[in-house]
Design a protein around this motif. Structure first.
Motif, short mmCIF file in Angstrom:
data_model
loop_
_atom_site.label_atom_id
_atom_site.label_comp_id
_atom_site.label_asym_id
_atom_site.label_seq_id
_atom_site.Cartn_x
_atom_site.Cartn_y
_atom_site.Cartn_z
N LYS A 107 -5.32 24.71 -67.40
CA LYS A 107 -5.48 24.81 -68.85
C LYS A 107 -4.20 24.40 -69.56
O LYS A 107 -4.23 23.74 -70.60
N GLU A 108 -3.06 24.78 -68.99
CA GLU A 108 -1.78 24.44 -69.60
C GLU A 108 -1.49 22.94 -69.48
O GLU A 108 -0.97 22.32 -70.41
N LYS A 144 -3.19 20.98 -72.13
CA LYS A 144 -2.60 21.12 -73.47
C LYS A 144 -1.26 20.40 -73.61
O LYS A 144 -0.83 20.11 -74.73
#
Length: 273
Positions: free
Chosen positions: A26-27, A30
């Motif tokens: 998820k990081e 982003k």
């Protein structure tokens, strides 16, 4: 003169469906400087060949879950591994063969396994840390300074808290804190450590580091270093309320490691302390 724009770092994630693996993915999605290249799991996982983004709830990302680290299938620059020691050593061997760098967040290695990792650092670049949080690495700096000032006048205790599923004890971070203190005091950590007091019926000895381990609930991570003397004590504490601090630090390490050829590094190198 315009500086050449650095290419995005292509990252493979081992243990992609674990708690840390999901947080890392998820990081990566982003971060404008990174691309997810591979999502690796153990063999016989029922989700192999499924899109990892759909499985973890962030929508299709175009990366299929795989149980094989194959350069033809997964072209990547850096592998991030937060699995277990046996899996990490397997991935480390594969990265060495592929001439790819690796960020290791796994803890609980034996001394022999650490020596194996050291030997691989002569062929590829490795960042290895017991904790990738920027806060913990600042804590280590504070601990070194505090130990220099009052280490010989204090009883030193390290208390660490983690979730019920964490296997190694004391934590890798707690041991890293102990190593930092021992280095300042010129102590042998193995000889100066107290891990259990149930059979120790004598008063507390000086020049020792006490370790206390707590495993309960879903605690992400808390570490306290206590310096206690007659009439006062100093407590230095770091609390991780979620895994984002670790994932951000690991990704920062991967980006930094992308340009390295060989060597064994830690977060102090990455953060330029």
């Amino acid at each position: 003169m315009n500086k050449t724009k650095q290419k995005k770092t292509r990252i493979a994630i081992a243990g992609a469906m674990g708690r840390m693996g999901i947080t890392l993915i998820k990081e990566i999605q982003k971060n404008k400087n990174t691309i997810l290249s591979a999502a690796l799991v153990l063999k016989n996982n029922p989700f192999i060949t499924k899109d990892i983004g759909e499985i973890i709830g962030i929508g299709r990302v175009g990366v299929l879950i795989s149980d094989t680290l194959d350069e033809k299938q997964h072209d990547f620059d850096v592998l991030i591994d937060f699995t277990k020691s046996s899996s990490t050593l397997k991935y480390l061997k594969q990265c060495s063969m592929l001439k790819k760098n690796i960020v290791i967040g796994t803890t609980g290695f034996s001394q022999e396994e650490k020596s194996i990792i050291q030997s691989y650092s002569k062929k590829i670049a490795i960042v290895m840390s017991s904790n990738f949080s920027i806060g913990i690495n600042l804590l280590l700096q504070l601990v070194q300074k505090t130990t220099e000032t009052i280490g010989d006048k204090s009883d030193i205790e390290i208390i660490e808290y983690h979730h019920r599923n964490k296997l190694d004890a004391p934590s890798g971070t707690a041991l890293s804190i102990g190593e930092a203190i021992a280095k300042v005091m010129n102590w042998d950590l193995k000889k100066q450590s107290i891990y259990s007091r149930e059979k120790n019926k004598k008063i507390r000895e000086q020049n020792k580091i006490g370790f206390s381990t707590i495993r309960a609930g879903d605690i992400i991570g808390k570490h306290t270093v206590m310096y206690a003397s007659d009439g006062e004590q100093i407590n230095i504490t770091h609390i991780a309320s979620n895994r984002h601090a670790f994932s951000k630090g690991a990704i920062q390490a991967a980006i930094w490691l992308h340009q390295k050829k060989i060597g064994l590094f830690n977060m102090e190198h990455v953060l330029s302390f």
